[in-house]
Design a protein around this motif. Structure first.
Motif, short mmCIF file in Angstrom:
data_model
loop_
_atom_site.label_atom_id
_atom_site.label_comp_id
_atom_site.label_asym_id
_atom_site.label_seq_id
_atom_site.Cartn_x
_atom_site.Cartn_y
_atom_site.Cartn_z
N VAL A 69 0.86 -1.14 -0.10
CA VAL A 69 -0.07 -0.04 -0.04
C VAL A 69 0.89 1.20 0.07
O VAL A 69 0.53 2.22 -0.76
N VAL A 70 2.04 1.08 0.90
CA VAL A 70 2.81 2.51 0.95
C VAL A 70 3.46 2.64 -0.25
O VAL A 70 3.52 3.72 -0.88
N LEU A 71 3.99 1.55 -0.85
CA LEU A 71 4.55 1.75 -2.19
C LEU A 71 3.72 2.09 -3.24
O LEU A 71 4.20 3.25 -4.08
N GLY A 72 2.44 1.68 -3.25
CA GLY A 72 1.39 2.28 -4.23
C GLY A 72 1.29 3.68 -4.24
O GLY A 72 1.20 4.28 -4.94
N ILE A 73 1.02 3.99 -2.82
CA ILE A 73 0.54 5.74 -2.60
C ILE A 73 1.69 6.76 -2.93
O ILE A 73 1.44 7.43 -3.61
N ILE A 74 2.96 6.19 -2.32
CA ILE A 74 4.01 6.86 -2.97
C ILE A 74 4.28 7.08 -4.42
O ILE A 74 4.41 8.23 -5.04
N SER A 75 4.44 5.80 -5.03
CA SER A 75 4.83 6.01 -6.35
C SER A 75 3.60 6.75 -7.33
O SER A 75 4.11 7.45 -8.31
N VAL A 76 2.36 6.38 -6.89
CA VAL A 76 1.40 7.18 -7.82
C VAL A 76 1.52 8.51 -7.41
O VAL A 76 1.50 9.40 -8.64
N ARG A 77 1.83 8.96 -6.12
CA ARG A 77 1.82 10.41 -5.94
C ARG A 77 2.95 11.13 -6.71
O ARG A 77 2.72 12.16 -7.27
N LEU A 78 4.09 10.40 -6.58
CA LEU A 78 5.31 11.23 -7.27
C LEU A 78 5.43 10.93 -8.79
O LEU A 78 5.77 11.84 -9.26
N PHE A 79 5.07 9.77 -9.43
CA PHE A 79 5.46 9.38 -10.68
C PHE A 79 4.08 9.26 -11.56
O PHE A 79 3.86 9.40 -12.79
N GLY A 80 2.90 8.89 -10.84
CA GLY A 80 1.55 8.86 -11.54
C GLY A 80 1.46 7.27 -11.92
O GLY A 80 0.68 6.96 -12.57
#
Length: 160
Positions: free
Chosen positions: A88-99
């Motif tokens: 979940v954390v990986l998904g949240i951070i990567s979607v926020r930073l990179f889309g």
């Protein structure tokens, strides 16, 4: 009277403002194919599996580095919980930073904002990630192939 009732029962004309789509994403203003079009379920599920394996590997790395007890990881619910939290954390951070998540990058898809914002914000990425974690919201899709997580956050998974 019969004509009025019959016209009401027959519905609206195809292509009118009834919300019917000729292809997924048309109502959102997305192209039918190519970059920016709605991604299919195969790519989405593949990206999800890749992200899950990455989270599993990261937790395995924590065990190998001694930051997490191997017995706890292998024989308790804490191991699977830690994988889910990392995912979940990986998904949240990567979607926020990179889309996109790493799995989405590998399969050529991304999370796009359909309300003309440049980025998916932290709040929307968090809500989206938590809803995907619960699986059920992602199973129910609309005519644009968007699950509840995408409808609630005004996003769509599109091809890159």
């Amino acid at each position: 009277m019969a004509r009025a009732l019959g016209s009401w029962l027959s519905g609206s004309e195809p292509g009118s403002e009834s919300g019917l789509n000729e292809y997924p994403g048309q109502r959102l203003g997305l192209p039918e194919s190519g970059p920016g079009s709605i991604a299919g379920f195969g790519r989405r599920i593949g990206a999800l599996l890749i992200d899950w394996f990455i989270a599993y590997g990261l937790v395995g790395l924590l065990v190998a580095l001694g930051l997490m007890n191997q017995q706890t990881f292998l024989y308790s619910p804490m191991g699977s919980t830690s994988i889910a939290v990392v995912w979940v954390v990986l998904g949240i951070i990567s979607v926020r930073l990179f889309g996109f998540t790493p799995g989405q990058l590998a399969l050529g898809v991304r999370v796009a904002s359909v309300d003309n914002r440049i980025h998916v914000g932290l709040g929307r990425a968090t809500v989206r990630g938590i809803l995907v974690f619960f699986v059920i919201p992602a199973l129910f899709t609309d005519s644009d192939l968007r699950g509840y997580q995408d409808r609630f956050t005004n996003t769509a998974v599109v091809r890159r």
